[in-house]
Design an enzyme around this catalytic site. Structure first.
Site, PDB file in Angstrom:
ATOM      1  N   ASP A   1       0.859  -1.179   0.000  1.00  0.00           N
ATOM      2  CA  ASP A   1       0.000   0.000   0.000  1.00  0.00           C
ATOM      3  C   ASP A   1       0.901   1.236   0.000  1.00  0.00           C
ATOM      4  O   ASP A   1       2.085   1.156   0.347  1.00  0.00           O
ATOM      5  CB  ASP A   1      -0.928   0.017   1.211  1.00  0.00           C
TER       6      ASP A   1
ATOM      7  N   GLY B   1     -26.477   1.213  -3.923  1.00  0.00           N
ATOM      8  CA  GLY B   1     -25.346   2.123  -3.785  1.00  0.00           C
ATOM      9  C   GLY B   1     -24.080   1.313  -3.592  1.00  0.00           C
ATOM     10  O   GLY B   1     -23.970   0.179  -4.047  1.00  0.00           O
TER      11      GLY B   1
ATOM     12  N   ASN C   1     -22.841  -7.215 -12.385  1.00  0.00           N
ATOM     13  CA  ASN C   1     -23.296  -6.148 -11.498  1.00  0.00           C
ATOM     14  C   ASN C   1     -24.470  -5.387 -12.103  1.00  0.00           C
ATOM     15  O   ASN C   1     -25.396  -4.973 -11.394  1.00  0.00           O
ATOM     16  CB  ASN C   1     -22.141  -5.195 -11.181  1.00  0.00           C
TER      17      ASN C   1
ATOM     18  N   GLU D   1     -13.293  -9.887  -9.453  1.00  0.00           N
ATOM     19  CA  GLU D   1     -13.814 -10.288  -8.140  1.00  0.00           C
ATOM     20  C   GLU D   1     -15.324 -10.129  -8.112  1.00  0.00           C
ATOM     21  O   GLU D   1     -15.892  -9.282  -8.791  1.00  0.00           O
ATOM     22  CB  GLU D   1     -13.152  -9.462  -7.030  1.00  0.00           C
TER      23      GLU D   1
ATOM     24  N   ARG E   1     -19.992   4.860   0.504  1.00  0.00           N
ATOM     25  CA  ARG E   1     -19.831   5.337  -0.864  1.00  0.00           C
ATOM     26  C   ARG E   1     -21.138   5.160  -1.646  1.00  0.00           C
ATOM     27  O   ARG E   1     -21.714   4.093  -1.665  1.00  0.00           O
ATOM     28  CB  ARG E   1     -18.696   4.585  -1.568  1.00  0.00           C
TER      29      ARG E   1
ATOM     30  N   CYS F   1     -19.636  -0.571  -6.093  1.00  0.00           N
ATOM     31  CA  CYS F   1     -19.660  -1.364  -7.335  1.00  0.00           C
ATOM     32  C   CYS F   1     -20.826  -1.037  -8.254  1.00  0.00           C
ATOM     33  O   CYS F   1     -20.621  -0.614  -9.395  1.00  0.00           O
ATOM     34  CB  CYS F   1     -19.675  -2.857  -6.997  1.00  0.00           C
TER      35      CYS F   1
ATOM     36  N   LEU G   1     -34.122  -9.176  -4.649  1.00  0.00           N
ATOM     37  CA  LEU G   1     -35.518  -8.769  -4.817  1.00  0.00           C
ATOM     38  C   LEU G   1     -36.020  -8.178  -3.506  1.00  0.00           C
ATOM     39  O   LEU G   1     -37.029  -8.601  -2.953  1.00  0.00           O
ATOM     40  CB  LEU G   1     -36.383  -9.955  -5.247  1.00  0.00           C
TER      41      LEU G   1
END
Length: 426
Positions: free
Chosen positions: A31, A253, A204, A147, A324, A256, A246
């Protein structure tokens, strides 16, 4: 056992690295933030994810998981290098590839000959070629391995994936990457890089479509007097449909679905295709937040200006601290913008937060409700089911409840003295 480097210790990188260490591989994660590296080497993690801290500590204790500062320090001598850096959304909906390109440029000169670089980040179609050019290493293979982790269930999803997708032009490289996951019982699909990258976005987008669809059905249920919970039950028993995704709510939100749906629309535009169906899915999602605001205004019974509104939940879903693109935050911010006083409780939020300006944060759910004209339940935290609702009612100025997650039973809430509005329920 293989030698693996993971570049980036965000949600995907940290989970991937810790899981690969559990599988027996020697994993070195990199990182760019020194404080974060020190925290991780101390066995502490910066995010809320069930089981992840224990998995990191297990890897550290075994000696198979370590954290270093900078990608160039992690890569030399490694057989595999996973790129798990951010690909944030640009204003035009496209993915910002600068972090991927910068990481590839940095590690190119120090890669082990014959190693494999694996795109784990969600990247636009064609990104494998972009990484190949940035690496400038014809002796290194580049493979796509998207992923499919759900926040709040990431460890389970690593251990029990529905599938492992590998996109590669080099069959030998694909076989080597597949071998990393030999201990995982799941179908392995090997395809070309463009197809692997499209599978991620399409998956997605389809999940977002299911959510927007059921939100539209919930709105229809309100119009015709049906109960969306019974409608979902009747639909979900159909094996072609299933129950997953469902659940009516304030909209999807997170990191992704918003980014990937808009990116897929943009990918279509760049290729000359108008993905009008997916644009409609996004529009339904945006409208859903307005519908929740309208329900809150109905309960207030007048202008939102000066009204006091209690909010339960700020994360985009339960079992994560991720805010996010959270519909809960968007709704709370819209209330503040309309002049309402918003007092909020979320079990993962403590202290002032830059993205929550104008929202008063409370230490417990009862405190948030004190003096409120209406309570808006915006995130489906399970602990909220079991509160003392007699106490909640007693501290509110008026016992009005907008349950944007259908977490609570309407009949029970009405018996407890609340005026209740859910999503697609009478």
């Amino acid at each position: 056992m293989s030698r693996v480097a993971v570049v980036g210790t965000g949600y995907v990188g940290l989970t991937t690295g810790a899981f690969l260490a559990r599988l027996g591989h020697d994993v070195l994660c990199a990182d760019v933030v020194a404080e974060k590296v020190a925290m991780l080497n101390g066995g502490r993690i910066p995010i809320v994810e069930e089981g992840l801290e224990g998995l990191v500590r297990e890897g550290l204790a075994s000696g198979r998981l370590r954290f270093v500062l900078g990608a160039a320090a992690a890569v030399p001598g490694q057989e595999f290098v996973f790129l798990c850096v951010p690909t944030p959304q640009r204003p035009d909906g496209s993915a910002d590839m600068s972090y991927i390109v910068d990481a590839a440029t940095e590690i190119g000169p120090v890669l082990e000959p014959g190693s494999v670089v694996i795109n784990k980040s969600t990247v636009p179609v064609g990104s494998t070629r972009v990484v190949e050019r940035a690496l400038a290493r014809p002796d290194v293979a580049v493979v796509s391995n998207p992923e499919f982790l759900r926040e709040g269930s990431a460890i389970h999803d690593c251990e029990h994936p529905d599938r492992i997708v590998i996109g590669a032009d080099d069959e030998a490289a694909a076989i080597r990457v597949a071998a990393l996951f030999d201990q995982v019982r799941a179908p392995v699909m090997v395809t070309d890089p463009a197809s692997a990258e499209t599978i991620k976005y399409a998956s997605n987008a389809f999940l977002a479509t299911k959510i927007s669809f059921i939100n539209a059905v919930a709105n229809l249920c309100e119009a015709v007097g049906a109960d969306v919970k019974d409608v979902v039950l009747g639909m979900g028993y159909d094996r072609r449909i299933g129950f997953e995704f469902l659940k009516p709510g304030p909209g999807w939100g997170g990191s992704c679905l918003p980014k990937d749906t808009r990116a897929l629309v943009r990918i279509g535009e760049d290729a000359g295709y108008d993905f009008s169906l997916l644009r409609g899915v996004i529009e339904v999602n945006d409208e859903q937040r307005s519908r929740v605001l309208a329900k809150i205004a109905t309960m207030v019974g007048g202008p939102l200006e000066e009204a006091q509104v209690a909010v339960w939940g700020l994360t985009f879903k339960a079992r994560t601290d991720d805010r996010r693109q959270s519909p809960a935050v968007a709704i709370a911010a819209a209330l503040v913008a309309a002049g309402a006083r918003v007092r909020a409780y979320d079990p993962t939020v403590r202290g002032p937060q830059p993205d929550l300006a104008g929202i008063e944060l409370c230490d417990d759910p009862y405190q948030a409700c004190e003096g409120a004209s209406v309570l808006a339940l915006l995130t489906e935290w399970d602990e909220l089911r079991w509160l003392d609702f007699d106490k909640v009612r007693s501290v509110m100025a008026s016992p009005c409840l907008v349950d944007a997650r259908n977490l609570l039973e309407p009949a029970s809430m009405r018996l407890a003295g609340f005026r209740y509005l859910g999503m697609g329920r009478q």
